[in-house]
Design a protein around this motif. Structure first.
Motif, PDB file in Angstrom:
ATOM      1  N   UNK A 173       0.835  -1.207   0.000  1.00 32.16           N
ATOM      2  CA  UNK A 173       0.000   0.000   0.000  1.00 32.16           C
ATOM      3  C   UNK A 173       0.869   1.256   0.000  1.00 32.16           C
ATOM      4  N   UNK A 174       1.922   1.280   0.828  1.00 29.61           N
ATOM      5  CA  UNK A 174       2.842   2.428   0.873  1.00 29.61           C
ATOM      6  C   UNK A 174       3.496   2.638  -0.492  1.00 29.61           C
ATOM      7  N   UNK A 175       3.915   1.555  -1.112  1.00 26.27           N
ATOM      8  CA  UNK A 175       4.525   1.676  -2.440  1.00 26.27           C
ATOM      9  C   UNK A 175       3.539   2.286  -3.438  1.00 26.27           C
ATOM     10  N   UNK A 176       2.312   1.763  -3.456  1.00 25.54           N
ATOM     11  CA  UNK A 176       1.320   2.242  -4.427  1.00 25.54           C
ATOM     12  C   UNK A 176       0.859   3.668  -4.152  1.00 25.54           C
ATOM     13  N   UNK A 177       0.680   4.016  -2.887  1.00 28.69           N
ATOM     14  CA  UNK A 177       0.141   5.328  -2.536  1.00 28.69           C
ATOM     15  C   UNK A 177       1.191   6.427  -2.467  1.00 28.69           C
ATOM     16  N   UNK A 178       2.457   6.055  -2.258  1.00 26.51           N
ATOM     17  CA  UNK A 178       3.497   7.072  -2.084  1.00 26.51           C
ATOM     18  C   UNK A 178       4.669   6.857  -3.039  1.00 26.51           C
ATOM     19  N   UNK A 179       5.360   5.736  -2.919  1.00 24.38           N
ATOM     20  CA  UNK A 179       6.620   5.541  -3.626  1.00 24.38           C
ATOM     21  C   UNK A 179       6.484   5.497  -5.148  1.00 24.38           C
ATOM     22  N   UNK A 180       5.320   5.184  -5.659  1.00 22.14           N
ATOM     23  CA  UNK A 180       5.122   5.127  -7.116  1.00 22.14           C
ATOM     24  C   UNK A 180       4.497   6.404  -7.664  1.00 22.14           C
ATOM     25  N   UNK A 181       4.510   7.466  -6.872  1.00 23.55           N
ATOM     26  CA  UNK A 181       3.931   8.741  -7.299  1.00 23.55           C
ATOM     27  C   UNK A 181       5.039   9.708  -7.713  1.00 23.55           C
ATOM     28  N   UNK A 182       4.710  10.592  -8.653  1.00 21.71           N
ATOM     29  CA  UNK A 182       5.684  11.549  -9.172  1.00 21.71           C
ATOM     30  C   UNK A 182       6.268  12.446  -8.080  1.00 21.71           C
ATOM     31  N   UNK A 183       5.442  12.849  -7.110  1.00 21.95           N
ATOM     32  CA  UNK A 183       5.926  13.721  -6.030  1.00 21.95           C
ATOM     33  C   UNK A 183       7.061  13.042  -5.266  1.00 21.95           C
ATOM     34  N   UNK A 184       6.889  11.753  -4.977  1.00 20.25           N
ATOM     35  CA  UNK A 184       7.925  11.022  -4.256  1.00 20.25           C
ATOM     36  C   UNK A 184       9.166  10.865  -5.125  1.00 20.25           C
ATOM     37  N   UNK A 185       8.981  10.532  -6.388  1.00 18.41           N
ATOM     38  CA  UNK A 185      10.113  10.351  -7.301  1.00 18.41           C
ATOM     39  C   UNK A 185      10.972  11.606  -7.329  1.00 18.41           C
ATOM     40  N   UNK A 186      10.338  12.737  -7.494  1.00 24.29           N
ATOM     41  CA  UNK A 186      11.061  14.022  -7.540  1.00 24.29           C
ATOM     42  C   UNK A 186      11.786  14.268  -6.216  1.00 24.29           C
ATOM     43  N   UNK A 187      11.094  14.066  -5.100  1.00 25.44           N
ATOM     44  CA  UNK A 187      11.673  14.287  -3.775  1.00 25.44           C
ATOM     45  C   UNK A 187      12.868  13.362  -3.541  1.00 25.44           C
ATOM     46  N   UNK A 188      12.692  12.079  -3.857  1.00 27.24           N
ATOM     47  CA  UNK A 188      13.746  11.094  -3.603  1.00 27.24           C
ATOM     48  C   UNK A 188      15.010  11.413  -4.391  1.00 27.24           C
ATOM     49  N   UNK A 189      14.857  11.787  -5.645  1.00 21.62           N
ATOM     50  CA  UNK A 189      16.027  12.115  -6.473  1.00 21.62           C
ATOM     51  C   UNK A 189      16.809  13.285  -5.897  1.00 21.62           C
ATOM     52  N   UNK A 190      16.114  14.235  -5.295  1.00 19.99           N
ATOM     53  CA  UNK A 190      16.758  15.435  -4.762  1.00 19.99           C
ATOM     54  C   UNK A 190      17.299  15.254  -3.348  1.00 19.99           C
ATOM     55  N   UNK A 191      16.722  14.333  -2.565  1.00 18.90           N
ATOM     56  CA  UNK A 191      16.984  14.332  -1.128  1.00 18.90           C
ATOM     57  C   UNK A 191      17.625  13.092  -0.518  1.00 18.90           C
ATOM     58  N   UNK A 192      17.482  11.923  -1.119  1.00 23.40           N
ATOM     59  CA  UNK A 192      17.933  10.693  -0.458  1.00 23.40           C
ATOM     60  C   UNK A 192      18.521   9.688  -1.441  1.00 23.40           C
ATOM     61  N   UNK A 193      19.213   8.708  -0.883  1.00 22.33           N
ATOM     62  CA  UNK A 193      19.636   7.515  -1.606  1.00 22.33           C
ATOM     63  C   UNK A 193      18.732   6.396  -1.085  1.00 22.33           C
ATOM     64  N   UNK A 194      18.017   5.748  -1.984  1.00 26.74           N
ATOM     65  CA  UNK A 194      17.031   4.735  -1.611  1.00 26.74           C
ATOM     66  C   UNK A 194      17.662   3.362  -1.435  1.00 26.74           C
ATOM     67  N   UNK A 195      17.289   2.697  -0.325  1.00 27.11           N
ATOM     68  CA  UNK A 195      17.766   1.341  -0.063  1.00 27.11           C
ATOM     69  C   UNK A 195      16.571   0.486   0.320  1.00 27.11           C
ATOM     70  N   UNK A 196      16.382  -0.621  -0.396  1.00 21.14           N
ATOM     71  CA  UNK A 196      15.314  -1.559  -0.064  1.00 21.14           C
ATOM     72  C   UNK A 196      15.921  -2.734   0.687  1.00 21.14           C
ATOM     73  N   UNK A 197      15.446  -2.951   1.903  1.00 19.45           N
ATOM     74  CA  UNK A 197      15.858  -4.079   2.727  1.00 19.45           C
ATOM     75  C   UNK A 197      14.640  -4.996   2.817  1.00 19.45           C
ATOM     76  N   UNK A 198      14.625  -6.010   1.977  1.00 17.99           N
ATOM     77  CA  UNK A 198      13.437  -6.830   1.779  1.00 17.99           C
ATOM     78  C   UNK A 198      13.514  -8.134   2.565  1.00 17.99           C
ATOM     79  N   UNK A 199      12.362  -8.569   3.049  1.00 17.77           N
ATOM     80  CA  UNK A 199      12.218  -9.807   3.812  1.00 17.77           C
ATOM     81  C   UNK A 199      11.093 -10.619   3.179  1.00 17.77           C
ATOM     82  N   UNK A 200      11.310 -11.111   1.948  1.00 15.36           N
ATOM     83  CA  UNK A 200      10.248 -11.828   1.248  1.00 15.36           C
ATOM     84  C   UNK A 200      10.023 -13.224   1.822  1.00 15.36           C
ATOM     85  N   UNK A 201       8.834 -13.737   1.607  1.00 11.89           N
ATOM     86  CA  UNK A 201       8.514 -15.102   2.040  1.00 11.89           C
ATOM     87  C   UNK A 201       8.562 -16.078   0.873  1.00 11.89           C
ATOM     88  N   UNK A 202       8.187 -15.611  -0.324  1.00 11.68           N
ATOM     89  CA  UNK A 202       8.118 -16.502  -1.483  1.00 11.68           C
ATOM     90  C   UNK A 202       9.184 -16.204  -2.535  1.00 11.68           C
TER      91      UNK A 202
END
Length: 154
Positions: A58-87
């Motif tokens: 839900x967070x990915x769909x509502x925030x991380x996949x939106x243009x506002x977040x994309x623009x902000x992330x490029x300007x402000x942070x280095x993104x790191x995904x620490x994933x704990x998948x089950x399948x």
């Protein structure tokens, strides 16, 4: 007329997909830390269960996949995904790294996002200085970014 609408639809779709593809989610903490120190941007550590955690998706769909977040992330942070998948299969070295990060930041639920500054010590090791954490925030990208900005500006 149908051809024009189709071409317009395809063009707009490819632009939107391109905007999202421009975001780079790192999985290697060492490489992400080096880049963070080089660009003088904090790391945004996204602790997620990508294939089972409903709130993460839900967070990915509502925030991380939106243009506002994309623009902000490029300007402000280095993104790191620490994933704990089950399948989804995961490389053993990434799995170990992610478990270590989970212990360091005492992550007990997903999604959890930590904003941190990596700092190199005299002996060449990297310490992570925590700025703050957040998780899922209702209200879309504007509300989520408001909280993230307040953490970064502390």
């Amino acid at each position: 007329m149908k051809k024009i609408l189709f071409i317009l639809f395809v063009t707009l779709s490819s632009i939107l997909v391109q905007a999202q593809e421009d975001l780079i989610w790192h999985t290697d903490m060492a490489k992400a830390s080096e880049l963070s120190m080089k660009e003088k941007k904090p790391l945004m550590l996204f602790f997620t269960g990508s294939d089972w955690c409903g709130w993460c998706i839900r967070l990915q769909n509502e925030v991380f996949k939106k243009d506002e977040f994309t623009k902000w992330a490029k300007e402000n942070v280095i993104l790191v995904e620490l994933d704990y998948p089950r399948r989804t299969p995961q490389d053993q070295s990434i799995k170990q790294q992610n478990q270590q990060m989970q212990q360091i930041f005492q992550v007990r639920g997903y999604p959890t996002i930590w904003l941190v500054n990596p700092e190199k010590t005299d002996d060449g090791k990297v310490n992570l200085s925590a700025l703050g954490s957040t998780g899922y925030v209702a209200g879309g990208p504007e509300k989520w970014l408001e909280g993230a900005n307040s953490i970064i500006k502390k």
